[in-house]
Write a protein that holds these residues in place. Structure first.
Motif, PDB file in Angstrom:
ATOM      1  N   PHE A   1       0.834  -1.209   0.000  1.00  0.00           N
ATOM      2  CA  PHE A   1       0.000   0.000   0.000  1.00  0.00           C
ATOM      3  C   PHE A   1       0.866   1.255   0.000  1.00  0.00           C
ATOM      4  N   ASP A   2       1.868   1.296   0.896  1.00  0.00           N
ATOM      5  CA  ASP A   2       2.726   2.483   0.986  1.00  0.00           C
ATOM      6  C   ASP A   2       3.518   2.691  -0.295  1.00  0.00           C
ATOM      7  N   GLU A   3       3.999   1.606  -0.888  1.00  0.00           N
ATOM      8  CA  GLU A   3       4.759   1.717  -2.133  1.00  0.00           C
ATOM      9  C   GLU A   3       3.871   2.217  -3.272  1.00  0.00           C
ATOM     10  N   GLU A   4       2.649   1.684  -3.349  1.00  0.00           N
ATOM     11  CA  GLU A   4       1.749   2.123  -4.418  1.00  0.00           C
ATOM     12  C   GLU A   4       1.311   3.576  -4.215  1.00  0.00           C
ATOM     13  N   PHE A   5       1.193   3.991  -2.944  1.00  0.00           N
ATOM     14  CA  PHE A   5       0.891   5.400  -2.657  1.00  0.00           C
ATOM     15  C   PHE A   5       2.003   6.289  -3.209  1.00  0.00           C
ATOM     16  N   GLU A   6       3.249   5.888  -2.990  1.00  0.00           N
ATOM     17  CA  GLU A   6       4.389   6.682  -3.481  1.00  0.00           C
ATOM     18  C   GLU A   6       4.449   6.663  -5.009  1.00  0.00           C
ATOM     19  N   VAL A   7       4.127   5.513  -5.624  1.00  0.00           N
ATOM     20  CA  VAL A   7       4.083   5.428  -7.088  1.00  0.00           C
ATOM     21  C   VAL A   7       3.054   6.410  -7.634  1.00  0.00           C
ATOM     22  N   ALA A   8       1.858   6.420  -7.029  1.00  0.00           N
ATOM     23  CA  ALA A   8       0.801   7.322  -7.481  1.00  0.00           C
ATOM     24  C   ALA A   8       1.218   8.783  -7.326  1.00  0.00           C
ATOM     25  N   ARG A   9       1.889   9.091  -6.238  1.00  0.00           N
ATOM     26  CA  ARG A   9       2.308  10.476  -5.996  1.00  0.00           C
ATOM     27  C   ARG A   9       3.355  10.923  -7.007  1.00  0.00           C
ATOM     28  N   ARG A  10       4.328  10.043  -7.276  1.00  0.00           N
ATOM     29  CA  ARG A  10       5.429  10.412  -8.176  1.00  0.00           C
ATOM     30  C   ARG A  10       4.989  10.500  -9.633  1.00  0.00           C
ATOM     31  N   THR A  11       4.173   9.546 -10.068  1.00  0.00           N
ATOM     32  CA  THR A  11       3.884   9.431 -11.497  1.00  0.00           C
ATOM     33  C   THR A  11       2.791  10.369 -11.976  1.00  0.00           C
ATOM     34  N   THR A  12       2.143  11.105 -11.068  1.00  0.00           N
ATOM     35  CA  THR A  12       1.100  12.040 -11.471  1.00  0.00           C
ATOM     36  C   THR A  12       1.560  13.492 -11.371  1.00  0.00           C
TER      37      THR A  12
END
Length: 351
Positions: free
Chosen positions: A194-205
């Motif tokens: 969950f935390d990793e996917e949160f960071e992915v969403a934050r970075r890639t948008t």
């Protein structure tokens, strides 16, 4: 970089490889979130002069990871999308007739294909016919391609990463076990936390701000690949590796009952070689000049999971190759005196 001295004589050489690995990881973290184990297995394979097969569903940044790795290592990169109509010449290259405008004479010239790069991403390798798969596998093994009667040497270092989609098998040409055996590792790329996917969403948008810089030169990679071969391995670790691999061979004397019940086929000698050379690279990455049993155990799944074949009965019960490997690790003693005194292992080593 000057030629590396023997590992056991120069601690600075060990530190240089470990520092290079740390630098590579730091660069990758600017773009890739998580996937630490995947990154480590890719680097072990690279420094062992092996090749990797990655299996994971779409959207897990496999292509991004590999292209970022090539930038970090200052290596040329080619991505080949494997499709049902891809021909061997599309990846190896072909001879073309070229006219010299000054003389009017026509000459035959070789036009290099995408295999003439340092890092190759063979995307969805199981979507192309066996003839094209074989051309790639020949290049992996021989590090050269043959067009007509001429052999052309490939780049060095040469590192192939092939991907497979585990959820969409319609219209595919699965790699036979003998061809999968050419890959050092089969690496499973899983969903992020969950935390990793949160960071992915934050970075890639947002607007990307990565500043990837090369941290290891190609010549240094070649020197470090030679260094890995210098790492000593005790007879005890070699015996342990042999005991793991030989126990997967269903028709050998002395194998455990669960192997006979669950496997249709076991791993060959290449598994032993890859386990040992991979363990050497892992030891150096952890700033050690010797290989331990723990190194072998850590690499057992990526080396063995595509080299053992689960039979139909076990597969219908939900037993995977990874579960078989877990049982095998639990059933194999780690101490040399236990291996030597156990009648089961005496039969395995004698067969």
């Amino acid at each position: 970089m000057s030629p590396p001295q023997p590992v056991h004589e120069n601690g600075q050489v060990i530190e240089r490889l470990a520092t290079a690995i740390d630098d590579i990881r730091a660069q990758l973290r600017q773009v890739i979130v998580g996937q630490e184990e995947v990154v480590d297995q890719l680097l072990i394979s690279l420094f062992s002069r092996g090749h990797c097969m990655l299996e994971g569903v779409p959207g897990l940044a496999k292509t991004l990871l590999i292209s970022t790795l090539s930038r970090t290592l200052n290596l040329s990169f080619s991505r080949i999308q494997f499709t049902p109509d891809l021909m061997p010449a599309d990846i190896t290259g072909t001879d073309i007739i070229e006219e010299n405008r000054s003389t009017g004479q026509r000459d035959l010239r070789f036009l290099e294909g995408p295999l003439f790069s340092n890092i190759i991403l063979a995307d969805e390798i199981n979507r192309t016919p066996p003839k094209t798969q074989a051309a790639l596998l020949e290049a992996m093994q021989e590090r050269q391609v043959t067009v007509g009667r001429i052999r052309h040497q490939l780049s060095d270092p040469f590192f192939v990463l092939a991907t497979q989609n585990p959820i969409e098998q319609e219209g595919t040409y699965p790699l036979p076990e003998a061809q999968q055996d050419r890959f050092m590792f089969k690496v499973l790329v899983t969903y992020p936390s969950f935390d990793e996917e949160f960071e992915v969403a934050r970075r890639t948008t947002t607007t990307p701000h990565d500043t990837i810089v090369p941290v290891v030169a190609p010549e240094e990679i070649l020197a470090l690949q030679k260094l890995v071969r210098e790492v000593p391995v005790s007879d005890h670790v070699i015996r342990y590796t042999l005991s793991l691999v030989r126990q997967t061979r269903v028709h050998e004397e002395g194998v455990p009952d669960f192997i006979v019940d669950q496997l249709a086929w076991g791993a060959g000698p290449r598994a032993v070689q890859f386990l040992i050379i991979g363990a050497k690279a892992r030891a150096l990455m952890n700033r050690r000049s010797h290989v331990t049993v723990a190194d072998i155990q850590a690499l057992a799944k990526p080396v063995l999971r595509h080299r053992i074949v689960v039979n139909f009965a076990a597969e219908s019960d939900g037993i995977t190759s990874d579960k078989v490997i877990d049982s095998l690790l639990a059933a194999t003693p780690t101490q040399e005196d236990e291996l030597a005194n156990d009648a089961r292992f005496q039969a395995i080593f004698a067969s």
